[in-house]
Write a protein that holds these residues in place. Structure first.
Motif, PDB file in Angstrom:
ATOM      1  N   LEU A  44       0.751  -1.079  -0.174  1.00 34.39           N
ATOM      2  CA  LEU A  44       0.104  -0.065  -0.130  1.00 34.39           C
ATOM      3  C   LEU A  44       0.895   1.368   0.079  1.00 34.39           C
ATOM      4  O   LEU A  44       1.910   1.299   0.690  1.00 34.39           O
ATOM      5  CB  LEU A  44      -0.826   0.157   1.299  1.00 34.39           C
ATOM      6  N   LEU A  97      -5.003   6.186   4.435  1.00 28.73           N
ATOM      7  CA  LEU A  97      -5.957   4.956   3.820  1.00 28.73           C
ATOM      8  C   LEU A  97      -7.242   5.427   3.169  1.00 28.73           C
ATOM      9  O   LEU A  97      -7.563   5.091   2.122  1.00 28.73           O
ATOM     10  CB  LEU A  97      -6.217   4.134   4.981  1.00 28.73           C
ATOM     11  N   LEU A  98      -7.761   6.628   3.687  1.00 24.65           N
ATOM     12  CA  LEU A  98      -8.948   7.179   2.864  1.00 24.65           C
ATOM     13  C   LEU A  98      -8.479   7.474   1.487  1.00 24.65           C
ATOM     14  O   LEU A  98      -9.371   7.190   0.452  1.00 24.65           O
ATOM     15  CB  LEU A  98      -9.474   8.407   3.491  1.00 24.65           C
ATOM     16  N   THR A 124      -5.438   6.836   9.059  1.00 21.13           N
ATOM     17  CA  THR A 124      -7.008   6.821   8.544  1.00 21.13           C
ATOM     18  C   THR A 124      -6.820   7.745   7.413  1.00 21.13           C
ATOM     19  O   THR A 124      -7.476   7.246   6.304  1.00 21.13           O
ATOM     20  CB  THR A 124      -7.861   7.521   9.701  1.00 21.13           C
ATOM     21  N   LEU A 139      -6.616   6.094  -0.316  1.00 16.60           N
ATOM     22  CA  LEU A 139      -6.574   4.610  -1.146  1.00 16.60           C
ATOM     23  C   LEU A 139      -7.696   4.120  -1.717  1.00 16.60           C
ATOM     24  O   LEU A 139      -7.974   3.364  -2.640  1.00 16.60           O
ATOM     25  CB  LEU A 139      -5.527   3.549  -0.501  1.00 16.60           C
ATOM     26  N   VAL A 140      -8.878   4.218  -0.784  1.00 15.73           N
ATOM     27  CA  VAL A 140     -10.107   3.626  -1.075  1.00 15.73           C
ATOM     28  C   VAL A 140     -10.957   4.357  -1.983  1.00 15.73           C
ATOM     29  O   VAL A 140     -10.926   5.512  -1.830  1.00 15.73           O
ATOM     30  CB  VAL A 140     -10.886   3.050   0.181  1.00 15.73           C
TER      31      VAL A 140
END
Lengths: 283, 284
Positions: free
Chosen positions: A263, A279-280, A276, A282-283
């Motif tokens: 990632l 990661l946000l 957080t 990435l989605v």
């Protein structure tokens, strides 16, 4: 000069067998030169036996250098006339609160130090009130220390040091015996003292999460300072820390593992909010 | 074969101004071969409770059965119980006293009245189990590192061949690697020898990583008794009683709230990693 300065600080002790013959010499602190600025929040990490406690004991003249020098607020710890001044300037808190508390009432415990240096009675009470306020223990003023929780006892021990109006507080694993709430309380109080009263804090700990808000982190191994930097710089080096018998906070470890799994996440994440946020994306 | 605690109460200094009800109607059963974590804030009664398990403290009321026998029976062999239920106190290295490690570990079995050969065999096995290399056997215990000293102290209890091993905060004050070494060693004893383990800890991360079941004490009352996953879903209630969940559990809850579909019951870094990877890859 900073509040604490060491130059080529070395401490050796001689090991002897049962017949008092010299078996060998151990170097607990090996040529350490550091400088802490007034008002800094310093953390010291290192495995058991790395020399961090011996180093810390030099800061309030409990231990004298074998070689090199230590200055506390400009005073050389080797100067016998200055020892009491140095101990007032740099106060020390140890691991086990039960070993440091001697009085039957919280307020007496906190007033014990100032009383011993001949502070006038009225001022003692002022200092007691102020110190208890600073650690959030005012409502326990008339309680018996042995009725308190571990975290509360440790805060009383800190108040006892604060009442001496030190410029610097050194804490040697103050949270090792505490439950999760007790640990949080003590760390919060240290940051408050640092921010509001500008007390320099030197925190020795084995809990990596307690270090993330420090200004600077020093890592010791075999008596030497082997890493120095901001928490982010230090915790970026996950493998290096593990090889030094240390660790990283779980959030840093998780981010590191996710990055390794492919990632795209920045390295050296210290807060769960940062993880957080990345990661946000990435989605 | 099990340990059954039936409604025990314990009150300190009954009838004085210092009277304190340390355990209130505590009931639980621990089966053979379990790995149980015991958590609670300081003063919650954990240490008092475990001292009941090998009869060091006698309950004010209630009963304890070990392998079906009431340990408070007049003719119950308490000495036998203490060798079967081994208790490792906090900072056990403070109890090391012999001139060398091997003698220190021999002390317990020697007092059982075994032959010299049996005593030494047990000491040898126990030190091997905790991973102390033979070249250290005849060194002074005081020349060892903190983690090694603690493992020697645990070996002293293992040499008694306990069926149940209780450890009271075995990792306090150790560096992270030392923590892992002690707990990996305990896990190995549990898996290979089938010893029942009761681990008292203030580290939620350690408990989450190692145990199969958690018992939570609060103010002398047994509050929860469940699997780690179920226990840590109550993290808000745990915080109210001085505890917490492992940091990863909080991370997973944050992620879920932010709209990333992860498993909030993850309690180890490994589980969290798998769950995040699944969620992110699905989302991509």
């Amino acid at each position: 000069m900073g509040i604490v300065k060491t130059e080529n600080l070395t401490f050796e002790y001689i090991r002897r067998d049962e017949n008092d013959n010299v078996e060998g010499i151990n170097t607990a602190v090996d040529n350490v030169s550091v400088e802490f600025k007034e008002g800094e929040f310093i953390a010291i990490l290192g495995h058991n036996g790395s020399g961090k406690s011996t180093f810390a004991k030099h800061i309030n003249a409990l231990v004298m250098p074998t070689e090199g020098s230590v200055w506390v607020d400009g005073m050389d710890t080797k100067d016998d006339d200055k020892v009491l001044d140095i101990r007032q300037t740099a106060g020390m808190v140890f691991q086990n609160p039960d070993n440091q508390i001697i009085c039957t009432l919280v307020e007496e415990e906190v007033g014990f130090g100032p009383e011993n240096i001949g502070v006038p009675t009225e001022e003692i009470w002022e200092r007691v009130a102020k110190s208890l306020e600073a650690v959030g223990m005012t409502k326990f003023r008339n309680a018996s220390p042995n009725k308190l929780s571990g975290g509360q006892k440790q805060r009383v021990a800190i108040a006892g040091i604060v009442a001496m109006k030190p410029k610097c507080i050194i804490l040697d694993e103050p949270t090792a015996m505490l439950d999760p709430s007790g640990r949080k309380e003590v760390i919060r109080v240290l940051h408050e003292l640092n921010e509001k009263e500008h007390v320099t804090v030197v925190l020795i700990t084995h809990y990596m999460e307690e270090v993330i808000d420090a200004d600077r982190v020093f890592v010791m191994d075999a008596g030497k300072v082997v890493m120095e930097g901001t928490p982010r710089q230090i915790f970026t080096e996950v493998e290096r820390l593990k090889s030094l018998r240390l660790d990283v906070p779980q959030v840093t470890e998780l981010a590191y593992e996710l990055k390794k799994a492919g990632l795209s996440i920045p390295s050296g994440i210290l807060m769960k909010e940062e993880l957080t946020a990345s990661l946000l994306k990435l989605v | 074969m099990s340990l059954i605690v039936d409604k025990i109460n314990y009150t300190y200094e009954i009838g004085t101004g210092f009277e304190r009800h340390a355990l209130k109607d505590v009931s639980l059963a621990i089966e053979d071969g379990e790995f149980v974590g015991l958590i609670g804030h300081t003063g919650s009664g954990k240490s008092t409770l475990i001292q009941h398990f090998n009869g060091l403290v006698k309950a004010t009321s209630g009963t304890i059965y070990y392998n079906g026998q009431d340990i408070y029976d007049k003719d119950y062999n308490m000495k036998d119980l203490r060798s079967k239920v081994g208790l490792v106190f906090q900072y056990p290295e403070h109890q090391l006293f012999e001139t060398d490690i091997f003698k220190d570990v021999c002390f317990g079995p020697k007092n059982l009245g075994l032959s010299k050969k049996d005593v030494e065999l047990r000491a040898f096995e126990a030190l091997r189990m905790v991973g102390i290399p033979e070249e250290l056997f005849y060194q002074s215990p005081f020349d060892l590192s903190g983690g090694q000293k603690r493992r020697v102290a645990i070996a002293g209890v293992l040499a008694m061949k306990p069926e149940v091993l209780i450890l009271d905060e075995p990792t306090a004050g150790l560096d992270p690697k030392g923590r892992d070494e002690i707990l990996d060693c305990v896990k190995k004893l549990h898996e290979e020898m089938g010893i029942t383990v009761i681990l008292v800890s203030h580290s939620m991360e350690d408990v989450a990583n190692y145990v199969d079941r958690i018992i939570v004490m609060n103010d002398g009352v047994l509050t929860y008794d469940d699997t780690p996953k179920n226990i840590f879903t109550h993290y808000r209630e745990l915080e109210a009683i001085g505890l917490a969940a492992p940091q990863v559990t909080y991370i997973m809850n944050d992620l879920k709230q932010a709209g990333i579909n992860v498993d909030t019951t993850a309690i180890t870094v490994e589980e969290a990693k798998e769950s995040v990877l699944r969620a992110v890859r699905k989302g991509m």
